[in-house]
Design a protein around this motif. Structure first.
Motif, PDB file in Angstrom:
ATOM      1  N   ALA A   1       0.828  -1.197   0.000  1.00  0.00           N
ATOM      2  CA  ALA A   1       0.000   0.000   0.000  1.00  0.00           C
ATOM      3  C   ALA A   1       0.866   1.251   0.000  1.00  0.00           C
ATOM      4  O   ALA A   1       1.968   1.270   0.560  1.00  0.00           O
ATOM      5  CB  ALA A   1      -0.919   0.010   1.217  1.00  0.00           C
ATOM      6  N   TYR A   2       0.335   2.299  -0.623  1.00  0.00           N
ATOM      7  CA  TYR A   2       0.988   3.600  -0.629  1.00  0.00           C
ATOM      8  C   TYR A   2       0.128   4.590   0.142  1.00  0.00           C
ATOM      9  O   TYR A   2      -1.083   4.665  -0.064  1.00  0.00           O
ATOM     10  CB  TYR A   2       1.183   4.100  -2.065  1.00  0.00           C
ATOM     11  N   GLU A   3       0.760   5.343   1.018  1.00  0.00           N
ATOM     12  CA  GLU A   3       0.062   6.373   1.787  1.00  0.00           C
ATOM     13  C   GLU A   3       1.021   7.523   2.056  1.00  0.00           C
ATOM     14  O   GLU A   3       1.988   7.373   2.799  1.00  0.00           O
ATOM     15  CB  GLU A   3      -0.474   5.804   3.103  1.00  0.00           C
ATOM     16  N   TYR A   4       0.735   8.665   1.451  1.00  0.00           N
ATOM     17  CA  TYR A   4       1.630   9.815   1.534  1.00  0.00           C
ATOM     18  C   TYR A   4       1.487  10.555   2.862  1.00  0.00           C
ATOM     19  O   TYR A   4       2.444  11.171   3.336  1.00  0.00           O
ATOM     20  CB  TYR A   4       1.330  10.761   0.364  1.00  0.00           C
ATOM     21  N   ASP A   5       0.309  10.501   3.474  1.00  0.00           N
ATOM     22  CA  ASP A   5       0.028  11.283   4.678  1.00  0.00           C
ATOM     23  C   ASP A   5      -0.623  10.392   5.738  1.00  0.00           C
ATOM     24  O   ASP A   5      -1.839  10.453   5.942  1.00  0.00           O
ATOM     25  CB  ASP A   5      -0.887  12.460   4.320  1.00  0.00           C
ATOM     26  N   PRO A   6       0.161   9.550   6.433  1.00  0.00           N
ATOM     27  CA  PRO A   6      -0.425   8.595   7.382  1.00  0.00           C
ATOM     28  C   PRO A   6      -1.143   9.307   8.535  1.00  0.00           C
ATOM     29  O   PRO A   6      -0.681  10.333   9.035  1.00  0.00           O
ATOM     30  CB  PRO A   6       0.794   7.822   7.910  1.00  0.00           C
ATOM     31  N   VAL A   7      -2.271   8.746   8.946  1.00  0.00           N
ATOM     32  CA  VAL A   7      -2.978   9.302  10.098  1.00  0.00           C
ATOM     33  C   VAL A   7      -2.216   8.934  11.364  1.00  0.00           C
ATOM     34  O   VAL A   7      -1.438   7.977  11.389  1.00  0.00           O
ATOM     35  CB  VAL A   7      -4.430   8.777  10.169  1.00  0.00           C
ATOM     36  N   PRO A   8      -2.399   9.675  12.459  1.00  0.00           N
ATOM     37  CA  PRO A   8      -1.714   9.347  13.712  1.00  0.00           C
ATOM     38  C   PRO A   8      -2.078   7.949  14.212  1.00  0.00           C
ATOM     39  O   PRO A   8      -3.181   7.458  13.968  1.00  0.00           O
ATOM     40  CB  PRO A   8      -2.221  10.424  14.671  1.00  0.00           C
ATOM     41  N   ALA A   9      -1.148   7.331  14.918  1.00  0.00           N
ATOM     42  CA  ALA A   9      -1.346   5.963  15.390  1.00  0.00           C
ATOM     43  C   ALA A   9      -2.583   5.835  16.272  1.00  0.00           C
ATOM     44  O   ALA A   9      -3.355   4.876  16.142  1.00  0.00           O
ATOM     45  CB  ALA A   9      -0.102   5.491  16.154  1.00  0.00           C
ATOM     46  N   GLU A  10      -2.796   6.804  17.166  1.00  0.00           N
ATOM     47  CA  GLU A  10      -3.936   6.694  18.074  1.00  0.00           C
ATOM     48  C   GLU A  10      -5.270   6.786  17.325  1.00  0.00           C
ATOM     49  O   GLU A  10      -6.262   6.181  17.724  1.00  0.00           O
ATOM     50  CB  GLU A  10      -3.869   7.773  19.156  1.00  0.00           C
ATOM     51  N   VAL A  11      -5.273   7.518  16.208  1.00  0.00           N
ATOM     52  CA  VAL A  11      -6.481   7.613  15.393  1.00  0.00           C
ATOM     53  C   VAL A  11      -6.750   6.278  14.702  1.00  0.00           C
ATOM     54  O   VAL A  11      -7.888   5.800  14.649  1.00  0.00           O
ATOM     55  CB  VAL A  11      -6.342   8.740  14.362  1.00  0.00           C
ATOM     56  N   LEU A  12      -5.702   5.660  14.183  1.00  0.00           N
ATOM     57  CA  LEU A  12      -5.863   4.381  13.502  1.00  0.00           C
ATOM     58  C   LEU A  12      -6.374   3.312  14.466  1.00  0.00           C
ATOM     59  O   LEU A  12      -7.219   2.488  14.099  1.00  0.00           O
ATOM     60  CB  LEU A  12      -4.525   3.949  12.895  1.00  0.00           C
ATOM     61  N   VAL A  13      -5.894   3.333  15.690  1.00  0.00           N
ATOM     62  CA  VAL A  13      -6.361   2.383  16.699  1.00  0.00           C
ATOM     63  C   VAL A  13      -7.856   2.582  16.968  1.00  0.00           C
ATOM     64  O   VAL A  13      -8.629   1.620  17.013  1.00  0.00           O
ATOM     65  CB  VAL A  13      -5.560   2.527  18.001  1.00  0.00           C
ATOM     66  N   GLN A  14      -8.283   3.824  17.135  1.00  0.00           N
ATOM     67  CA  GLN A  14      -9.697   4.094  17.381  1.00  0.00           C
ATOM     68  C   GLN A  14     -10.567   3.662  16.211  1.00  0.00           C
ATOM     69  O   GLN A  14     -11.621   3.046  16.395  1.00  0.00           O
ATOM     70  CB  GLN A  14      -9.906   5.586  17.638  1.00  0.00           C
ATOM     71  N   LEU A  15     -10.124   3.953  15.017  1.00  0.00           N
ATOM     72  CA  LEU A  15     -10.901   3.600  13.822  1.00  0.00           C
ATOM     73  C   LEU A  15     -11.057   2.101  13.664  1.00  0.00           C
ATOM     74  O   LEU A  15     -12.124   1.610  13.306  1.00  0.00           O
ATOM     75  CB  LEU A  15     -10.220   4.172  12.581  1.00  0.00           C
TER      76      LEU A  15
END
Length: 232
Positions: A84-98
């Motif tokens: 996967a390609y992602e230029y602007d990763p979301v913060p880790a804590e946001v990814l955990v919540q999602l």
């Protein structure tokens, strides 16, 4: 009500999964009519990744990982190579919540690959994060996919899941879609939630056989494109 998270807003969708609203693009990462439902219907179902013996997935726009989680659910422990390609990763804590979903138990969140990813996130800027669990490998590249090198003739599956052609037109240009088509192996399948006429025409011009399919809730159609086996 959305929860303010700085660069994006955490929002529930109709099927109980969560998504984010991007302030930069003014759109949500997943469908408000059901982010998980869209991932299963368009990307997992549209490409047939669930029945591939050894899937090689190329994702354009990792976003919040919804397509990965939905893929891990159907692939379970079968061989999988996911890039996967992602230029602007979301913060880790946001990814955990999602990944927990509105119920706190989002689909795919307990898969070993996802659990390892949560420990290692985010990918290094300009580099790659690699996760390996038995016969499954995940690579997330923090690069601008518009200028990054794509693996030629490699992917059995492509998830084209950037923000809309109106919001992010460079990702849907004829030139870029030609490059994406070149990453498909013969017989490989691309799926995208967009059914825009110019996207369909660009995929056809890139040598793919394109069809419209009924869309998920809130979307009339999506596009499925296959590279014929007699073309390199």
């Amino acid at each position: 009500m959305a929860h303010e998270l700085g660069t994006a807003d955490l929002q529930p969708t109709a099927d109980g999964s969560l998504t984010l609203r991007s302030h930069r693009f003014g759109q949500t990462y997943g469908s408000a009519h059901g982010a998980e439902t869209q991932a299963r219907h368009v990307f997992v179902g549209g490409t047939g990744v669930a029945v591939q013996r050894r899937a090689r997935v190329l994702e354009i726009g990792f976003g919040v990982g919804q397509n990965l989680r939905s893929t891990l659910v159907v692939c379970d422990r079968r061989p999988l190579d996911y890039l996967a390609y992602e230029y602007d990763p979301v913060p880790a804590e946001v990814l955990v919540q999602l990944s927990g979903g509105a119920s706190g138990n989002g689909a795919g969140a307990n898969h070993p690959v996802w659990q390892e990813l949560m420990l290692a996130w985010p990918p290094p800027v300009g580099g790659e994060l690699t996760i390996g669990v038995q016969e499954q490998r995940l690579r997330v590249r923090c690069l601008d996919v518009l200028s990054a090198e794509l693996p030629q003739g490699w992917a059995t599956t492509v998830y084209l899941d950037g923000f809309s052609p109106e919001a992010n037109p460079e990702l849907w240009s004829d030139e870029f879609l030609l490059r994406v088509a070149g990453a498909l192996a013969p017989g490989g399948v691309l799926a995208t939630y967009s059914a825009a006429g110019r996207v369909r025409r660009a995929l056809v011009a890139a040598g793919l056989d394109v069809e419209k399919r009924p869309g998920p809730p809130g979307k009339r159609e999506f596009l499925r494109a296959e590279k014929p086996v007699d073309r390199p």
